[in-house]
Design an enzyme around this catalytic site. Structure first.
Site, PDB file in Angstrom:
ATOM      1  N   LYS A  70       0.790  -1.238   0.000  1.00 38.60           N
ATOM      2  CA  LYS A  70       0.000   0.000   0.000  1.00 38.60           C
ATOM      3  C   LYS A  70       0.816   1.279   0.000  1.00 38.60           C
ATOM      4  O   LYS A  70       0.349   2.338   0.415  1.00 38.60           O
ATOM      5  CB  LYS A  70      -1.035   0.043   1.160  1.00 38.60           C
ATOM      6  CG  LYS A  70      -1.857  -1.176   1.385  1.00 38.60           C
ATOM      7  CD  LYS A  70      -2.267  -1.914   0.145  1.00 38.60           C
ATOM      8  CE  LYS A  70      -3.125  -1.149  -0.812  1.00 38.60           C
ATOM      9  NZ  LYS A  70      -3.205  -1.896  -2.122  1.00 38.60           N
ATOM     10  N   THR A  74       1.999  -0.416  -7.222  1.00 36.57           N
ATOM     11  CA  THR A  74       1.429  -0.588  -8.562  1.00 36.57           C
ATOM     12  C   THR A  74       1.877   0.549  -9.492  1.00 36.57           C
ATOM     13  O   THR A  74       2.215   0.327 -10.656  1.00 36.57           O
ATOM     14  CB  THR A  74      -0.113  -0.623  -8.460  1.00 36.57           C
ATOM     15  OG1 THR A  74      -0.472  -1.362  -7.285  1.00 36.57           O
ATOM     16  CG2 THR A  74      -0.737  -1.257  -9.668  1.00 36.57           C
ATOM     17  N   HIS A 138       7.678  -7.854  -1.423  1.00 29.01           N
ATOM     18  CA  HIS A 138       7.397  -7.109  -0.183  1.00 29.01           C
ATOM     19  C   HIS A 138       8.325  -7.563   0.958  1.00 29.01           C
ATOM     20  O   HIS A 138       8.182  -7.116   2.091  1.00 29.01           O
ATOM     21  CB  HIS A 138       5.961  -7.386   0.289  1.00 29.01           C
ATOM     22  CG  HIS A 138       4.891  -6.775  -0.567  1.00 29.01           C
ATOM     23  ND1 HIS A 138       4.933  -5.476  -1.014  1.00 29.01           N
ATOM     24  CD2 HIS A 138       3.705  -7.280  -1.006  1.00 29.01           C
ATOM     25  CE1 HIS A 138       3.831  -5.217  -1.705  1.00 29.01           C
ATOM     26  NE2 HIS A 138       3.072  -6.293  -1.721  1.00 29.01           N
TER      27      HIS A 138
END
Ligand code: A3P
Length: 324
Positions: A70, A74, A138
């Site tokens: 988050k 992207t 991540h």
């Protein structure tokens, strides 16, 4: 691939039972491994980190985008892909730009997903040009596979103001449609975010480790923030291009090459390309694109939540020079 994944993760199930466990994000049981909380199934699980640590072999030319979830993953996947592949997709070649028809997560895959594919791109002799060399993960710095650290691979790290990250987690999580996930109120999300009991949490530790590593290895790790990227996208895209080894020439710049990349990767453009379909089971393509605001947290956090998050950030980042 589902079978591959289950088979691979199954090898680590005994080790899973030895780890501290706590109920956290979306009512799931999360497991603490090397200082960070993980899910217990699927590609973003603790078993996957263990599997990658045991046997992942990077191609030396790979470049990895590393992010806590988050933080704008992207968007930066899109920017890196469009920048690296700009000669291939332009008005002259007439090839449809992959980012106008597909999710950036398909253009720059997570190693956590790619690892279980029968023929992963990263070991192909002749890799798919769409995904050649660019991957993401991540995984926290402490737990990165040794093989990546020992290689000459470069890393781009991206983080974001923790308050916007927390709010982004909140909207994202509640849009996931897997049945066993329990929707969370903003207060519950605040609690798990501050405790760190959400995938790849605590957020602050993730950032801190990569920040320090980027100071030690500035030519190998490029440290970016979402806020600076938003404020000065033009110069940050040029910086990314230089780091990827494909700087914009004066001529390209003169012809608006940087602006073209910014346009293809804008929130509006990616939103339009991803308005339909699913990225994965229970995860729509659209869920990765929301407001993309800096400071949007003001609409959702109470003053008290904001103050507590500021206090944690000031304490954890006191010796770091990060501007959000
Ligand atoms: P918000 O929820 O604050 O809107 P990630 O990609 O790491 O999951 O991060 C998701 C966040 O990045 C979301 O933030 C999303 O809106 C934002 N985002 C996605 N595409 C973007 C783009 N092209 N430009 C700016 N922000 C973008």
């Amino acid at each position: 691939e589902k079978d591959n994944l289950a088979h691979l993760l199954d090898k680590y199930k005994d080790r899973l039972t030895t780890l501290p466990k706590q109920k956290g994000w979306m009512g799931e049981n999360l497991y603490l491994y090397q200082g960070f909380w993980y899910r217990s199934y699927g590609p973003f699980s603790v078993q996957m980190t263990m599997a990658l640590q045991d046997s992942y072999q990077p191609h030396p030319a790979n470049i990895y985008l590393v992010t806590p979830p988050k933080s704008g993953t992207t968007w930066v996947k899109a920017l890196m892909f469009a920048t690296l592949n700009r000669a291939r997709y332009n008005q002259n070649t007439l090839l449809p730009h992959p980012l106008l028809i597909s999710n950036p997560h398909n253009c720059v895959p997570f190693i956590e997903r790619e690892f279980t594919k029968k023929t992963p791109n990263y070991v192909q002799e002749n890799p798919n040009p769409h995904t050649a060399r660019l991957f993401s993960t991540h995984i926290p710095y402490t737990s990165l596979p040794r093989s990546i650290l020992d290689s000459s691979c470069r890393l781009v790290y991206l983080c974001r103001n923790p308050k916007d990250v927390m709010v982004s987690w909140y909207y994202f999580s509640n849009k996931l449609t897997k049945k066993h996930l329990t929707p969370m109120t903003i207060k519950e999300m605040f609690e798990v975010f501050t405790k760190g009991t959400l995938p790849y949490g605590p957020y602050w530790d993730h950032v801190k480790e990569y920040y320090k590593a980027s100071c030690q290895h500035p030519t190998r790790i490029l440290f970016l923030t979402y806020e600076v990227l938003k404020k000065d996208t033009f110069n940050q895209v040029k910086r990314i291009a230089e780091f990827l080894g494909c700087p914009f020439s004066k001529e390209e710049e003169g012809k608006g090459g940087v602006e073209e990349i910014m346009r293809i990767c804008s929130l509006e453009s990616l939103k339009e390309a991803n308005k339909d379909g699913e990225y994965n089971e229970g995860v729509s393509n659209a869920v990765f694109f929301r407001e993309g605001k800096v400071g949007g947290w003001g609409d959702d956090l109470t003053n008290e939540m904001s103050k507590i998050l500021d206090d944690i950030t000031n304490e954890k980042f006191q010796d770091l020079n990060i501007s959000f």
